[in-house]
Scaffold this active site. Structure first.
Site, PDB file in Angstrom:
ATOM      1  N   ASN A   1       3.096  -1.722   4.604  1.00  0.00           N
ATOM      2  CA  ASN A   1       3.175  -2.115   3.149  1.00  0.00           C
ATOM      3  C   ASN A   1       3.826  -3.298   2.958  1.00  0.00           C
ATOM      4  O   ASN A   1       4.959  -3.588   3.215  1.00  0.00           O
ATOM      5  CB  ASN A   1       3.688  -1.023   2.263  1.00  0.00           C
ATOM      6  CG  ASN A   1       3.868  -1.212   0.942  1.00  0.00           C
ATOM      7  OD1 ASN A   1       4.862  -0.707   0.218  1.00  0.00           O
ATOM      8  ND2 ASN A   1       3.141  -2.219   0.263  1.00  0.00           N
ATOM      9  N   GLY A   2       3.293  -4.310   2.367  1.00  0.00           N
ATOM     10  CA  GLY A   2       3.846  -5.718   2.240  1.00  0.00           C
ATOM     11  C   GLY A   2       2.896  -6.823   2.724  1.00  0.00           C
ATOM     12  O   GLY A   2       1.744  -6.648   2.824  1.00  0.00           O
TER      13      GLY A   2
ATOM     14  N   ASP B   1       4.631  -1.926 -23.642  1.00  0.00           N
ATOM     15  CA  ASP B   1       3.994  -1.791 -22.335  1.00  0.00           C
ATOM     16  C   ASP B   1       5.012  -2.256 -21.400  1.00  0.00           C
ATOM     17  O   ASP B   1       6.086  -2.986 -21.779  1.00  0.00           O
ATOM     18  CB  ASP B   1       2.889  -2.485 -22.487  1.00  0.00           C
ATOM     19  CG  ASP B   1       1.607  -1.950 -21.279  1.00  0.00           C
ATOM     20  OD1 ASP B   1       2.154  -1.094 -20.631  1.00  0.00           O
ATOM     21  OD2 ASP B   1       0.579  -2.478 -21.112  1.00  0.00           O
ATOM     22  N   ASP B   2       4.672  -2.102 -19.980  1.00  0.00           N
ATOM     23  CA  ASP B   2       5.651  -2.468 -18.983  1.00  0.00           C
ATOM     24  C   ASP B   2       5.524  -3.902 -18.678  1.00  0.00           C
ATOM     25  O   ASP B   2       6.484  -4.643 -18.231  1.00  0.00           O
ATOM     26  CB  ASP B   2       5.356  -1.566 -17.930  1.00  0.00           C
ATOM     27  CG  ASP B   2       3.836  -1.958 -17.071  1.00  0.00           C
ATOM     28  OD1 ASP B   2       3.076  -2.112 -18.052  1.00  0.00           O
ATOM     29  OD2 ASP B   2       3.756  -2.398 -16.107  1.00  0.00           O
TER      30      ASP B   2
ATOM     31  N   GLY C   1      -2.547   2.452  -3.455  1.00  0.00           N
ATOM     32  CA  GLY C   1      -3.989   1.972  -3.237  1.00  0.00           C
ATOM     33  C   GLY C   1      -5.214   2.622  -3.285  1.00  0.00           C
ATOM     34  O   GLY C   1      -4.849   3.904  -2.714  1.00  0.00           O
TER      35      GLY C   1
ATOM     36  N   CYS D   1       0.878  -1.112   0.154  1.00  0.00           N
ATOM     37  CA  CYS D   1       0.144  -0.079  -0.087  1.00  0.00           C
ATOM     38  C   CYS D   1       0.993   1.143  -0.045  1.00  0.00           C
ATOM     39  O   CYS D   1       2.404   0.969  -0.126  1.00  0.00           O
ATOM     40  CB  CYS D   1      -0.764   0.069   1.229  1.00  0.00           C
ATOM     41  SG  CYS D   1      -1.761  -1.492   1.556  1.00  0.00           S
TER      42      CYS D   1
ATOM     43  N   CYS E   1      14.394  -8.991  -5.464  1.00  0.00           N
ATOM     44  CA  CYS E   1      13.415 -10.305  -5.723  1.00  0.00           C
ATOM     45  C   CYS E   1      12.919 -10.219  -7.170  1.00  0.00           C
ATOM     46  O   CYS E   1      12.545  -9.354  -7.793  1.00  0.00           O
ATOM     47  CB  CYS E   1      12.108  -9.955  -4.742  1.00  0.00           C
ATOM     48  SG  CYS E   1      11.192 -11.050  -4.827  1.00  0.00           S
TER      49      CYS E   1
ATOM     50  N   CYS F   1       3.116 -13.841  -6.436  1.00  0.00           N
ATOM     51  CA  CYS F   1       3.980 -12.979  -5.366  1.00  0.00           C
ATOM     52  C   CYS F   1       3.359 -13.166  -3.884  1.00  0.00           C
ATOM     53  O   CYS F   1       2.033 -13.057  -3.714  1.00  0.00           O
ATOM     54  CB  CYS F   1       3.664 -11.412  -5.644  1.00  0.00           C
ATOM     55  SG  CYS F   1       4.538 -10.508  -4.548  1.00  0.00           S
TER      56      CYS F   1
ATOM     57  N   TYR G   1       6.803  -1.139 -12.452  1.00  0.00           N
ATOM     58  CA  TYR G   1       5.254  -0.670 -12.876  1.00  0.00           C
ATOM     59  C   TYR G   1       4.619   0.405 -11.814  1.00  0.00           C
ATOM     60  O   TYR G   1       4.128   1.209 -11.895  1.00  0.00           O
ATOM     61  CB  TYR G   1       4.400  -1.795 -13.156  1.00  0.00           C
ATOM     62  CG  TYR G   1       2.812  -1.437 -13.005  1.00  0.00           C
ATOM     63  CD1 TYR G   1       2.409  -0.584 -14.023  1.00  0.00           C
ATOM     64  CD2 TYR G   1       1.929  -1.942 -12.003  1.00  0.00           C
ATOM     65  CE1 TYR G   1       1.000  -0.041 -13.870  1.00  0.00           C
ATOM     66  CE2 TYR G   1       0.755  -1.683 -11.987  1.00  0.00           C
ATOM     67  CZ  TYR G   1       0.336  -0.608 -12.766  1.00  0.00           C
ATOM     68  OH  TYR G   1      -1.119  -0.303 -12.932  1.00  0.00           O
TER      69      TYR G   1
ATOM     70  N   CYS H   1       8.398 -13.658  -8.840  1.00  0.00           N
ATOM     71  CA  CYS H   1       7.485 -13.780  -9.977  1.00  0.00           C
ATOM     72  C   CYS H   1       7.683 -14.124 -11.484  1.00  0.00           C
ATOM     73  O   CYS H   1       7.069 -14.561 -11.968  1.00  0.00           O
ATOM     74  CB  CYS H   1       6.498 -12.772  -9.865  1.00  0.00           C
ATOM     75  SG  CYS H   1       7.187 -11.156 -10.172  1.00  0.00           S
TER      76      CYS H   1
ATOM     77  N   SER I   1       1.250   3.315 -18.954  1.00  0.00           N
ATOM     78  CA  SER I   1       2.366   2.302 -18.152  1.00  0.00           C
ATOM     79  C   SER I   1       3.656   2.160 -19.024  1.00  0.00           C
ATOM     80  O   SER I   1       4.670   1.594 -18.511  1.00  0.00           O
ATOM     81  CB  SER I   1       1.571   1.022 -17.721  1.00  0.00           C
ATOM     82  OG  SER I   1       1.087   0.390 -18.981  1.00  0.00           O
TER      83      SER I   1
HETATM   84  S1  SF4 Z   1       9.469  -9.448  -7.683  1.00  0.00           S
HETATM   85 FE1  SF4 Z   1       7.506 -10.131  -7.973  1.00  0.00          FE
HETATM   86  S2  SF4 Z   1       7.669 -11.843  -6.257  1.00  0.00           S
HETATM   87 FE2  SF4 Z   1       8.755 -10.386  -5.738  1.00  0.00          FE
HETATM   88  S3  SF4 Z   1       8.258  -8.863  -4.497  1.00  0.00           S
HETATM   89 FE3  SF4 Z   1       7.866  -8.137  -6.692  1.00  0.00          FE
HETATM   90  S4  SF4 Z   1       6.078  -8.570  -7.324  1.00  0.00           S
HETATM   91 FE4  SF4 Z   1       6.516 -10.184  -5.559  1.00  0.00          FE
END
Ligand code: SF4
Length: 485
Positions: A113-114, A358-359, A40, A14, A447, A396, A255, A450, A296
């Site tokens: 947020n998380g 696009d993104d 959000g 958020c 990270c 995710c 994004y 995804c 985007s």
């Molecule tokens: S990189 Fe992908 S899996 Fe990792 S926090 Fe971001 S959206 Fe989630």
């Protein structure tokens, strides 16, 4: 729920902000939340300390939740705010934030947020200890966990070190503990959080654009595992155990975050331009013009144009004045939504070989419709789709509402099959290597869960990526990831 085109993009949970000043802070909290509205749109809330914690929360956009009288009634020189899109817990007022809770030393309010991966275990343990819960949100687990720790000794900072040692997941937090604002960024720094100064007040916020827009000064990002305590004179900082690497969410640059924010040393706009440049190098194509998907794909299209030499043309116009569409359950309704939002400039696209940028692609339904608009209404000769994010194939668990594999068009399909589904003449996704190069962060500091299906924390049934899992950097005092409270 997002509006129009963005309704089919993944959403974040958020935006957060906290301020410690010498004057009432509700007005700056309100404007800060409006600046963070893109993070959000389901609910908004503000809590201030004025002898006691006073909070107002409501469903809807920030300006729909707060009237002038509400802001004036929230007197208090310290406070926190939150805008929410749900990733755990449903979209109801009980889950709106800030969440408040009584502790042995006074009231606490929290904005989060998380996502907390082990919140169900932590909640069950707290319930066994007699704690009751008002909501289905993992954020309530966090605030009650902190209250539970404070009850042990009354020492807030010790309690913060202890309660963070059992949290697994992504958490950028702002807390109002009685009359003091604290901010915490998780040991992997998954979600953004930064500190700055506005009008002689010290402020923490999800994104640096808050400081720019409110005439303040960005000071720095919080470090991984950093806790700061704000006062009108500055801030104190201490750190909880953290690994040598981070796990910044790549999707913040791709994004979510505003292009004018600086996240962990990288201006989002510049990162997106570099994404476009890499995309052009990896996936060149014979074309006449580059067309961004508004809004985007705009920066990525600029990058593609710079690297390819093809001109960028605004071939699609977005209707910014259409009312928000709250419920669009049927595919037909979604298609109408896209049509209401976008119209091609026929003279710009007719007969052209278009490189559409696009993104990212999640379900593929919206971009399919956009390709059809360019061909049918615009008269485009060819549409070559270029996407500034590698194929999203895995859920995710760390704060973005992408929860099941079957929603992803790229899951189990080749690039050619996705191109056929969308109706594009060709499709090129940026590679993971290209993305890492564009973001200018080492792979181990991002990270990419995804994209790869390997996550930076242990998630039941999923793979941990090949860097140190959360437990290995723990000090002897730090609890293992699965430890109960
Ligand atoms: S990189 Fe992908 S899996 Fe990792 S926090 Fe971001 S959206 Fe989630």
């Amino acid at each position: 729920m997002r509006d129009g085109l963005d309704a089919f993009k993944p959403t974040d949970k958020c935006g957060i902000i906290g301020i410690a000043g010498r004057e009432p802070v509700a007005s700056n909290l309100y404007y800060g939340l409006r600046i963070l509205q893109h993070r959000g749109q389901e609910s908004a809330g503000i809590a201030v300390y004025d002898g006691e914690i006073k909070a107002r929360r409501g469903m809807g956009l920030v300006h729909e939740v707060f009237a002038q009288d509400d802001i004036e009634a929230l007197r208090g020189n310290v406070g926190i705010g939150h805008v929410r899109y749900s990733t755990t817990g449903s979209s109801v007022l009980e889950n709106a934030q800030p969440i408040t809770c009584q502790s042995s030393i006074g009231d606490i309010a929290l904005a989060h947020n998380g996502d907390i991966v082990n919140s169900a275990d932590l909640k069950a343990e707290l319930q066994r200890k007699g704690w009751g819960f008002m909501s289905s949100s993992d954020s309530e687990v966090i605030v009650r966990l902190l209250a539970n720790e404070i009850a042990q000794t009354g020492d807030v900072e010790r309690a913060m070190r202890e309660f963070t040692s059992v949290l697994v997941g992504a958490y950028s937090l702002v807390l109002l503990v009685k009359d003091t604002v604290y901010a915490i960024r998780d040991p992997l720094a998954v979600r953004p959080l930064c500190v700055g100064e506005i009008d002689g007040s010290y402020v923490v916020a999800s994104e640096s654009v808050v400081f720019d827009t409110l005439g303040g000064k960005f000071i720095r990002d919080l470090k991984a595992g950093e806790i700061v305590k704000l006062s009108p004179d500055g801030f104190q900082s201490f750190r909880i155990p953290h690994p040598s690497h981070t796990a910044h969410c790549m999707f913040e640059w791709v994004y979510f975050s505003r292009p004018d924010s600086v996240l962990d040393g990288r201006l989002v706009y510049d990162a997106r331009v570099r994404v476009g440049q890499e995309l052009a190098r990896e996936h060149p194509v014979e074309g006449d013009i580059v067309v961004p998907v508004p809004e985007s794909g705009r920066a990525q299209a600029q990058g593609y144009s710079r690297a390819s030499g093809l001109p960028v043309i605004e071939g699609l116009i977005k209707n910014r004045y259409i009312e928000r569409t709250f419920i669009m359950p049927e595919p037909t309704d979604r298609e109408i939504s896209v049509l209401l939002k976008l119209n091609p400039i026929r003279s710009a696209v007719k007969g052209k070989r278009i490189v559409l940028v696009d993104d990212s692609i999640v379900r593929g339904t919206t971009i399919k419709k956009i390709v059809r608009i360019l061909r049918d209404a615009g008269g485009a000769k060819e549409v070559h789709l270029r996407i500034g994010c590698p194929p999203i194939r895995a859920p995710c668990f760390l704060g973005i509402d992408m929860k099941t594999r079957d929603q992803f068009i790229a899951n189990g399909r080749t690039v050619e099959e996705v191109a056929t589904f969308i109706g594009a003449d060709s499709l090129g996704y940026l590679s993971i290597q290209g993305l890492i190069k564009a973001l200018k962060h080492p792979r181990d500091d991002l990270c990419l869960g995804c994209l790869t299906g390997e996550y930076p924390v242990e998630i039941p049934g999923e793979k941990v990526r090949g860097v140190k899992p959360l437990e290995t950097f723990a000090t002897a005092k730090r609890a293992p990831a699965a430890r109960k409270v």
